[in-house]
Write a protein that holds these residues in place. Structure first.
Motif, PDB file in Angstrom:
ATOM      1  N   THR A 128       0.853  -1.179   0.000  1.00  8.51           N
ATOM      2  CA  THR A 128       0.000   0.000   0.000  1.00  8.51           C
ATOM      3  C   THR A 128       0.892   1.234   0.000  1.00  8.51           C
ATOM      4  O   THR A 128       2.069   1.172   0.391  1.00  8.51           O
ATOM      5  N   VAL A 129       0.353   2.359  -0.415  1.00  6.00           N
ATOM      6  CA  VAL A 129       1.140   3.596  -0.441  1.00  6.00           C
ATOM      7  C   VAL A 129       1.685   3.908   0.944  1.00  6.00           C
ATOM      8  O   VAL A 129       2.869   4.228   1.112  1.00  6.00           O
ATOM      9  N   ALA A 130       0.829   3.804   1.953  1.00  7.32           N
ATOM     10  CA  ALA A 130       1.261   4.116   3.324  1.00  7.32           C
ATOM     11  C   ALA A 130       2.357   3.159   3.785  1.00  7.32           C
ATOM     12  O   ALA A 130       3.346   3.573   4.403  1.00  7.32           O
ATOM     13  N   GLU A 131       2.197   1.874   3.495  1.00 10.12           N
ATOM     14  CA  GLU A 131       3.202   0.882   3.894  1.00 10.12           C
ATOM     15  C   GLU A 131       4.536   1.140   3.208  1.00 10.12           C
ATOM     16  O   GLU A 131       5.603   1.079   3.834  1.00 10.12           O
ATOM     17  N   VAL A 132       4.491   1.403   1.906  1.00 12.81           N
ATOM     18  CA  VAL A 132       5.722   1.632   1.151  1.00 12.81           C
ATOM     19  C   VAL A 132       6.452   2.858   1.672  1.00 12.81           C
ATOM     20  O   VAL A 132       7.667   2.830   1.927  1.00 12.81           O
ATOM     21  N   GLU A 133       5.740   3.948   1.845  1.00 17.03           N
ATOM     22  CA  GLU A 133       6.394   5.188   2.279  1.00 17.03           C
ATOM     23  C   GLU A 133       6.931   5.059   3.703  1.00 17.03           C
ATOM     24  O   GLU A 133       8.029   5.563   4.002  1.00 17.03           O
TER      25      GLU A 133
END
Length: 448
Positions: A423-428
């Motif tokens: 997910t975007v949040a996980e990746v960042e």
């Protein structure tokens, strides 16, 4: 090595073959240059049935009613050669360590072949893959048939053994799943390292080397395929393997790679920002691709068809292309005309196992195959916007693919590669400490 798993596989093959002979041969050794050979990788079918990894080898399976025999032809022991290039099992080792009923030197294969083929009505053999071996086998068959008045004959019917093997390899047993999870874990280690190692200004090749370094130290003998490490517009090239560009500060990096462990390969793709933060338009495209992947994964279950899984992702991707301004029209119109293929031109995924694009059919008599427990499929939708004038300007040079390895289990599915953030949040969040892999690098095979 648990040799019993290979005995079990041969017994399953014997159960399904007609009386006759099945022959499996190793890949020919390929010369790399003047006096060096290409790195050798065993033939998947030969290994699947025997566990034997050496080059210049062949297996013969003989069935006559209840009579079953497994014969291996191998390189003989040679102390001088073994001093230079490594240990050989030899004829004795083929029997002792690989449960062959009989074993002979590979140099005797051609002379002994007529004895194994004589009066056998059926031959199982994959013609067309090893021309030199094809000639030997055809020659032996024709020679036997010329002796028909003396009571000799060779096989009248030739069957491709893949009619049996492909089904066996497509449905994984507990051994296969365990090995596939090891390959998935080694692959995941490479991806986690890459996401912690990437820094703008690095070369794609350096980042790819980080991935493959982690594969090796986590148990991988080799890569399952050439690593794709594609920054910026290179990410719009599906099988980009040059890996020779510099990673820019605003680039997305599309990484597609797989570790092979004990002759089983995994396959993961992640796309992440070199800076550690997605731009707004990168985030929009990424979230559409992720939504498509999640829809396809949710569709994976026993009884579903391959086409249904593919359609689940396609509908979301087309909705995304409309939302992003890349295409105009309704979902159904765009799917009917195929207009989406400009930005999404591949299928949802492939079977996975002994080969990264593993064996097995997708359609039978025009109908999509039904998923069954034990099948493993990759789910890898993507959107690819090449940097060219007819691509909407905000989308140019954005290529995104997200891929996981999914095992079909009773009642649903199991994702074998879920440990890698997506997910975007996980990746960042995972990439927040940029370059930390380099600072924390230490041996993992040394006991502390």
């Amino acid at each position: 090595m648990d040799i019993q798993r290979f005995v079990n596989r041969r017994n399953r093959f014997f159960d399904q073959m007609a009386d006759g002979v099945a022959i499996f041969t190793s890949w020919p050794v390929q010369r790399r240059n003047a006096d060096q050979d290409q790195a050798y990788r065993p033939d998947s079918d030969l290994y699947f049935l025997t566990g034997f990894e050496e080059q210049e080898s062949a297996a013969i399976l003989i069935k006559d009613g209840e009579f079953r025999r497994f014969v291996l032809f191998v390189r003989p022991r040679d102390p001088e050669q073994e001093q230079w290039v490594g240990f050989r099992a030899g004829v004795d080792g083929a029997v002792k360590d690989f449960a062959a009923d009989q074993a002979y030197p590979i140099d005797e294969f051609e002379s002994r072949l007529p004895d194994f083929l004589d009066k056998k009505a059926n031959l199982y053999y994959e013609f067309g893959r090893h021309p030199e071996m094809d000639t030997k086998i055809f020659g032996a068959i024709e020679e036997l048939k010329s002796g028909i008045r003396a009571g000799q004959f060779g096989p009248w019917t030739v069957t491709d053994p893949r009619t049996i093997l492909w089904r066996m390899r497509q449905i994984k047993d507990d051994y296969d799943v365990k090995d596939l999870q090891k390959a998935a874990d080694a692959t995941a280690a490479g991806f986690l390292a890459a996401m912690k190692a990437v820094l703008p200004g690095m070369s794609e090749r350096e980042l790819a080397s980080v991935v493959e370094f982690e594969f090796k130290r986590n148990g991988s003998q080799r890569v399952g395929f050439e690593t794709i490490c594609a920054a910026g517009n290179n990410g719009t090239i599906l099988h980009y393997i040059s890996n020779d560009a510099v990673i820019g500060p605003n680039d997305l990096v599309l990484l597609d790679a797989g570790a092979e462990v004990d002759m089983i390969s995994a396959d993961i793709t992640r796309t992440f920002p070199a800076s550690g933060k997605f731009t707004p338009i990168q985030k929009r495209v990424y979230e559409w691709v992720l939504k498509a992947q999640l829809a396809a994964i949710e569709a994976v279950k026993p009884g579903a068809t391959y086409d249904e899984v593919s359609r689940a992702a396609l509908e979301v991707l087309v909705d995304g292309l409309i939302d992003l301004g890349a295409l105009e029209g309704t979902r159904d119109e765009i799917i009917e005309t195929g207009a989406y293929r400009k930005y999404y031109m591949h299928r949802i995924g492939h079977w996975l196992g002994s080969d990264v694009h593993d064996v097995g059919v997708y359609h039978v008599n025009g109908k999509s195959i039904t998923l069954e427990p034990g099948m493993v499929i990759t789910i890898e939708p993507g959107l690819y916007f090449m940097d060219q004038p007819d691509t909407p300007e905000p989308l140019r040079a954005i290529g995104i693919r997200i891929e996981d390895d999914v095992l079909v289990v009773p009642g649903g599915r199991k994702i074998l590669t879920s440990v890698v953030p997506k997910t975007v949040a996980e990746v960042e969040a995972f990439m927040a400490d940029a370059g930390s892999w380099w600072r924390n690098l230490a041996p993992i095979s040394v006991e502390k």
